[in-house]
Design an enzyme around this catalytic site. Sequence first.
Site, mmCIF file in Angstrom:
data_model
loop_
_atom_site.group_PDB
_atom_site.id
_atom_site.type_symbol
_atom_site.label_atom_id
_atom_site.label_comp_id
_atom_site.label_asym_id
_atom_site.label_seq_id
_atom_site.Cartn_x
_atom_site.Cartn_y
_atom_site.Cartn_z
ATOM 1 C CE1 TYR A 1 -3.947 -2.127 5.185
ATOM 2 C CE2 TYR A 1 -3.269 0.124 4.738
ATOM 3 C CZ TYR A 1 -3.667 -1.108 4.278
ATOM 4 O OH TYR A 1 -3.792 -1.340 2.929
ATOM 5 C CB SER B 1 -0.885 0.020 1.253
ATOM 6 O OG SER B 1 -1.490 1.290 1.441
#
Length: 258
Positions: free
Chosen positions: A165, A152
Amino acid sequence: MSMNTMSRPSARRVAVVTGASSGIGAASAEKLAALGARVVVLARRADRLADLVARIERDGGSALAIAADVTDAAALADAAARVAAEFGGADLLLNNAGVMLPAPIEELAADQWKQQIDLNITGLMNTIGAFTPQLIAAAAERGVADLINTSSIAAQNIFPNFAVYSGTKAYVTHLSRHLRTELGSRNVRVSALEPGIVGTELQSHVTDPGAREWLAGAKESMEWLTPEDIAETVGFIATMPPRVNFQQITIMPTGQAA
C-alpha cells in the site's frame, strides 16, 4: 457578476471525483457542489452514487453519476467522452479511488498486492489518461485547472505490514511532483494530498488480523480525521487564485505522531 456567483467561488467549474461512493470522495463531491461546481461522481456502486446525487441536488447543487470501474480503461474513456459531451469537459479531477490491504509480506497475499496496484496505480493512470486532455484544454481557456491526487502519509513514513500500500502511495506522490513539471506551465495545478488516518470504509476492507488490531488500537488512542476534513482541504485548493498551487499537503490527526 451576481452576488450568488461571488458567494460560490467554484461556479462554472466541472469537477470529476473518483471513488465517490463513500468517504473522502463523497464528502469532497458534496463540498465542491456546495462551492458551485457541477460535479461528476464516479465509482462502481451505482446505488451509492444515486444517493449522493440526491443529497447534492437536495442541497441545491448539480451532480451527474457515472458508474464505472477505474481499472477499466475503456470505461474511463467513455466517462470522459460523456463529461465532454454534457459539460464541455472537466477542469478539476480528484483522483480518489483506492484500497488499503495491509499484511506481512511473508503471507504472499499476491491477490491483495495486485488489487492495490491495479486500483491505486493503474486505476489512477487510467483516470489521468482519460481526463488530462480536458484539464489542459480547460486551463488554456479559463486560466486554471486542477489535478488532485489522494495519496497518504504512508507515502513518506514507515508502517510495518503496509509495504505494498505504502509503495503505491509513494508512486502517487512522486508522480504528482513530476506531473507538476509537465502541466504547471500550462496552468494545470497538480496537488498530492497525504492524509494520516481518516475514518472511512478503507479500514473495513482490511483482512489481516494484526493490521486490524493495530487500527483498533489507533482508534482508541486518538481522534481520527473525518472525510469532511479532507473535503475542506479539496475545496481550499480549488478556490485558490490560479497562481497558487499546493504541491503537497500532509493532513494529520493531531494525536497521530507519525
